[in-house]
Each structure stands twice: as C-alpha cells, then as structure tokens.
Enzyme design. Structure first.
Site, PDB file in Angstrom:
ATOM      1  N   ILE A  19       0.851  -1.453   0.009  1.00 14.03           N
ATOM      2  CA  ILE A  19      -0.128   0.099  -0.044  1.00 14.03           C
ATOM      3  C   ILE A  19       0.995   1.033  -0.087  1.00 14.03           C
ATOM      4  O   ILE A  19       0.613   2.164  -0.749  1.00 14.03           O
ATOM      5  CB  ILE A  19      -0.900   0.109   1.190  1.00 14.03           C
ATOM      6  CG1 ILE A  19      -1.891  -1.194   1.115  1.00 14.03           C
ATOM      7  CG2 ILE A  19      -1.634   1.188   1.434  1.00 14.03           C
ATOM      8  CD1 ILE A  19      -2.804  -1.306   2.240  1.00 14.03           C
ATOM      9  N   TYR A 156      -2.741  -6.517  16.763  1.00 11.29           N
ATOM     10  CA  TYR A 156      -3.068  -5.787  15.768  1.00 11.29           C
ATOM     11  C   TYR A 156      -4.247  -4.962  15.940  1.00 11.29           C
ATOM     12  O   TYR A 156      -4.206  -3.766  15.838  1.00 11.29           O
ATOM     13  CB  TYR A 156      -3.255  -6.790  14.562  1.00 11.29           C
ATOM     14  CG  TYR A 156      -3.078  -6.028  13.294  1.00 11.29           C
ATOM     15  CD1 TYR A 156      -2.217  -5.555  12.670  1.00 11.29           C
ATOM     16  CD2 TYR A 156      -4.428  -5.804  12.519  1.00 11.29           C
ATOM     17  CE1 TYR A 156      -2.229  -4.948  11.290  1.00 11.29           C
ATOM     18  CE2 TYR A 156      -4.392  -5.259  11.174  1.00 11.29           C
ATOM     19  CZ  TYR A 156      -3.521  -4.655  10.712  1.00 11.29           C
ATOM     20  OH  TYR A 156      -3.452  -3.881   9.408  1.00 11.29           O
ATOM     21  N   ILE A 191      -6.613  -5.880   1.585  1.00  7.99           N
ATOM     22  CA  ILE A 191      -5.904  -5.607   0.264  1.00  7.99           C
ATOM     23  C   ILE A 191      -4.986  -6.307  -0.104  1.00  7.99           C
ATOM     24  O   ILE A 191      -4.480  -6.713   0.586  1.00  7.99           O
ATOM     25  CB  ILE A 191      -5.478  -3.764   0.745  1.00  7.99           C
ATOM     26  CG1 ILE A 191      -6.313  -2.970   1.007  1.00  7.99           C
ATOM     27  CG2 ILE A 191      -4.810  -3.445  -0.576  1.00  7.99           C
ATOM     28  CD1 ILE A 191      -7.586  -2.604   0.365  1.00  7.99           C
ATOM     29  N   THR A 193      -1.691  -7.340  -0.854  1.00  7.95           N
ATOM     30  CA  THR A 193      -0.480  -6.890  -0.643  1.00  7.95           C
ATOM     31  C   THR A 193       0.360  -8.155  -0.441  1.00  7.95           C
ATOM     32  O   THR A 193      -0.192  -9.426  -0.106  1.00  7.95           O
ATOM     33  CB  THR A 193      -0.320  -5.731   0.240  1.00  7.95           C
ATOM     34  OG1 THR A 193      -0.605  -6.271   1.407  1.00  7.95           O
ATOM     35  CG2 THR A 193      -1.025  -4.581  -0.090  1.00  7.95           C
TER      36      THR A 193
HETATM   37  P1  NAD Z   1       3.414  -4.984   3.685  1.00  7.75           P
HETATM   38  O1  NAD Z   1       3.912  -5.903   4.557  1.00  7.75           O
HETATM   39  O2  NAD Z   1       3.029  -5.322   2.229  1.00  7.75           O
HETATM   40  O3  NAD Z   1       4.410  -3.742   3.340  1.00  7.75           O
HETATM   41  C1  NAD Z   1       4.734  -2.823   4.990  1.00  7.75           C
HETATM   42  C2  NAD Z   1       6.053  -2.179   4.631  1.00  7.75           C
HETATM   43  O4  NAD Z   1       6.179  -1.427   5.645  1.00  7.75           O
HETATM   44  C3  NAD Z   1       7.151  -2.784   4.112  1.00  7.75           C
HETATM   45  O5  NAD Z   1       7.685  -2.172   3.136  1.00  7.75           O
HETATM   46  C4  NAD Z   1       7.952  -3.127   5.373  1.00  7.75           C
HETATM   47  O6  NAD Z   1       9.425  -2.973   5.001  1.00  7.75           O
HETATM   48  C5  NAD Z   1       7.595  -1.631   6.090  1.00  7.75           C
HETATM   49  N1  NAD Z   1       8.076  -1.803   7.633  1.00  7.75           N
HETATM   50  C6  NAD Z   1       7.760  -2.948   8.449  1.00  7.75           C
HETATM   51  N2  NAD Z   1       8.235  -2.477   9.402  1.00  7.75           N
HETATM   52  C7  NAD Z   1       8.611  -1.176   9.420  1.00  7.75           C
HETATM   53  C8  NAD Z   1       9.244  -0.254  10.327  1.00  7.75           C
HETATM   54  N3  NAD Z   1       9.521  -0.647  11.685  1.00  7.75           N
HETATM   55  N4  NAD Z   1       9.874   0.905   9.960  1.00  7.75           N
HETATM   56  C9  NAD Z   1       9.693   1.211   8.626  1.00  7.75           C
HETATM   57  N5  NAD Z   1       9.152   0.618   7.657  1.00  7.75           N
HETATM   58  C10 NAD Z   1       8.682  -0.753   8.030  1.00  7.75           C
HETATM   59  O7  NAD Z   1       2.057  -4.176   4.245  1.00  7.75           O
HETATM   60  P2  NAD Z   1       0.860  -3.604   3.405  1.00  7.75           P
HETATM   61  O8  NAD Z   1      -0.355  -4.731   3.339  1.00  7.75           O
HETATM   62  O9  NAD Z   1       1.149  -2.796   2.292  1.00  7.75           O
HETATM   63  O10 NAD Z   1       0.128  -2.604   4.676  1.00  7.75           O
HETATM   64  C11 NAD Z   1       0.450  -1.337   4.885  1.00  7.75           C
HETATM   65  C12 NAD Z   1      -0.431  -0.691   5.894  1.00  7.75           C
HETATM   66  O11 NAD Z   1      -1.922  -1.015   5.741  1.00  7.75           O
HETATM   67  C13 NAD Z   1      -0.026  -1.291   7.186  1.00  7.75           C
HETATM   68  O12 NAD Z   1      -0.339  -0.353   8.299  1.00  7.75           O
HETATM   69  C14 NAD Z   1      -1.197  -2.364   7.439  1.00  7.75           C
HETATM   70  O13 NAD Z   1      -1.585  -2.665   8.763  1.00  7.75           O
HETATM   71  C15 NAD Z   1      -2.311  -1.665   6.864  1.00  7.75           C
HETATM   72  N6  NAD Z   1      -3.415  -2.579   6.435  1.00  7.75           N
HETATM   73  C16 NAD Z   1      -3.204  -3.549   5.309  1.00  7.75           C
HETATM   74  C17 NAD Z   1      -4.146  -4.474   4.901  1.00  7.75           C
HETATM   75  C18 NAD Z   1      -3.876  -5.342   3.950  1.00  7.75           C
HETATM   76  O14 NAD Z   1      -5.066  -6.065   3.744  1.00  7.75           O
HETATM   77  N7  NAD Z   1      -3.061  -5.387   3.442  1.00  7.75           N
HETATM   78  C19 NAD Z   1      -5.453  -3.949   5.519  1.00  7.75           C
HETATM   79  C20 NAD Z   1      -5.701  -3.020   6.569  1.00  7.75           C
HETATM   80  C21 NAD Z   1      -4.628  -2.199   6.840  1.00  7.75           C
END
Ligand code: NAD
Length: 258
Positions: A19, A156, A191, A193
């Site tokens: 995202i 979470y 989402i 990812t």
């Molecule tokens: P992802 O795991 O694909 O990517 C997460 C990114 O955050 C990675 O690039 C990782 O290197 C980075 N990261 C992790 N720890 C870190 C740290 N300590 N400092 C800096 N960077 C760090 O995740 P995503 O699915 O793209 O999710 C992004 C956001 O959206 C998150 O906050 C997640 O909780 C939220 N979210 C995701 C979903 C989903 O279904 N994918 C749904 C609701 C909310």
C-alpha cells in the site's frame, strides 16, 4: 509539475512495497516530491527509481519507525532536500497472528512498536515541521481491524484501534491551535499486498483461494487493490479535503457497514 498535490512534499513510511508503494507513486504522479521511507533499502530504492522513470520526484530515506532518532533524521532530510514537509503518511505496519494466551509479550510489544509507537513518533516530529511549513496533512493508515475485532489478531486490533483515537486527539490539538495541520485515519479492508498473501497462504493454503474467500467478507464481493487506498490518501493529502480533520475513512468494500 501539475497535479492535485503539486508543490507539496510528502513522507510515506513503509513505502518500499504494498500500500505504501502505491501511495508514494500516486502522490508523486500528482506532483508531490515524495520521501520513500522504509527499513528495506533495496526495495525502497527500486520504488524511487520507478517514480523517477515516470518523471516524478522522489528520494529514499532509511527509516525504522520505532526509532525516534531515525524520525528526527528523516524529517531533517525531507526539510533540507525538499524545503519543508506538507504531507505525512504513517503507513508502516505489521501483524502477528496468535491467540492471546499464546502470544509472547515480546510479539505484543513488536506490533505496538511499529503500529502505534511509530505513528506517535512520526506525528510528534512532523507537527513542528508542518508548523514551519504553514500547515499540513497527516494520514494514518489504520485498518478495518481498528474498527472491529478479529480473533488471533488482538495486538493488531489494539494497535489499529489506538491509531484511530490517537488521530482524533491530535486532530483536535492541531485544529484548535491554528497550525493548519489536519489529521485523519484510513481504514482499509483486505487489500491485495504481500501482507495479505501471507494471510491467504496461512489460512487457505493458497493465494487464489484466499483472495476469493476473503473477497466474500466484503459486500462489494472482492478484496481491494493498493491503488484504491492511494486514491483516498491523495484526497486527504490534497486541499480538496481542507475541511476534513479527525475523520475516519473506511475504504473497505462495505466490510464495516454490516
Ligand atoms: P506490507 O507488509 O506489504 O508492507 C509493509 C511495509 O512496511 C514494508 O515495506 C516493510 O518493509 C515496512 N516496514 C515494516 N516495519 C517497518 C518499520 N519498523 N519501519 C519502517 N518500515 C517498516 O503491508 P501492507 O499490506 O502494504 O500494509 C500497509 C499498511 O496498511 C499497514 O499499516 C497495514 O497494517 C495496513 N493495512 C493493510 C491491509 C491489507 O489487507 N494489506 C488491510 C488494512 C490495513
């Protein structure tokens, strides 16, 4: 460059993939100078390269959101390279799946450190920079699981619920102090990812089956795409939303409308 956030500068945490990557690319495509901030330098550099190849303006900033010194340095770099900070997207997040009685305190703390301590630290250090810039927009990526619970995701859910009310409290502070800083949260549904593909493999054995099953949880009948979250971020980052602060935007295919 023209665009809906032309002339603005942005820092997106966790922007090396998923995202956050999509948010960084969309803000850059709409004219913002974007700091791609992440712990993953290799993928972060690739995101910067792709933005530049599309005629956008981006730089990579090494940032572990749990480290206060790293936040100070990241915001210093953005101010010195871009001349100020207008948009902060607190996107970095992690999930650890475990029942509450089996979860180690270490794992609980790890989730809290990234998902809520990281949002606090980013906001704490962005607010003075945005005051210097004459205003700004902070967008915190929470989750549908900041609005409703789910088994085996207690840490979470607790962290994402905290993001929701942290957002509102800071929105009140920044609304009333005349700083021109707005603060809002976004609550994505599932989402597609890497984080979600992990969930699919773990809970359904394969990605396609998982996507189909998780899609059914959303009244619209499918999971979301990262670009659909980036579109919401763009709106909240732009001046089109200048009367919106302290709000929570669910981009979830109706998941939380049930
Ligand atoms: P992802 O795991 O694909 O990517 C997460 C990114 O955050 C990675 O690039 C990782 O290197 C980075 N990261 C992790 N720890 C870190 C740290 N300590 N400092 C800096 N960077 C760090 O995740 P995503 O699915 O793209 O999710 C992004 C956001 O959206 C998150 O906050 C997640 O909780 C939220 N979210 C995701 C979903 C989903 O279904 N994918 C749904 C609701 C909310």
């Amino acid at each position: 460059m023209t665009g809906r956030v032309a002339g603005k500068t942005a820092l997106v945490s966790g922007a090396a993939t998923g995202i956050g990557q999509s948010i960084a690319a969309r803000l850059a495509a709409e004219g913002a100078q974007v700091a791609v901030a992440d712990i993953d330098e290799t993928r972060g550099a690739e995101v910067v390269k792709a933005i530049r190849e599309a005629d956008g303006d981006a730089l990579f900033v090494s940032l572990d959101v749990t480290e206060e010194t790293a936040w100070r340095a990241a915001i210093d770099v953005v101010e010195s390279e871009f001349g100020g900070l207008d948009i902060l997207v607190n996107n970095a997040g992690i999930a650890i799946v475990e029942s509450v009685d089996k979860m180690s305190f270490e794992d609980w703390r790890a989730v809290m450190a990234v998902n809520i301590d990281g949002v606090f630290l980013g906001t704490k250090h962005a607010v003075p920079a945005m005051r210097r810039a004459g205003g700004g927009s902070i967008i915190n990526i929470s989750s549908i699981l900041g609005l409703t619970g789910l088994e085996k995701l207690s840490a979470y859910c607790a962290s994402k619920g905290a993001v929701r009310l942290f957002t509102k409290a800071v929105a009140l502070e920044c609304g009333r102090d005349g700083s021109g800083i707005r603060v809002n949260s976004i609550h994505p549904g599932y989402i597609h990812t890497a984080m979600m593909e992990d969930t699919c493999r773990r809970d359904y054995g394969d990605i396609a089956k998982g996507l189909a099953e998780l899609g059914k949880l959303h009244p619209i009948g499918r999971v979301g795409e990262p670009e659909e979250i980036a579109a919401g971020v763009l709106y909240l980052a732009s001046d089109e939303s200048k009367f919106i602060t302290g709000s929570e935007l669910a981009i979830d295919g109706g998941y939380t409308a049930v």
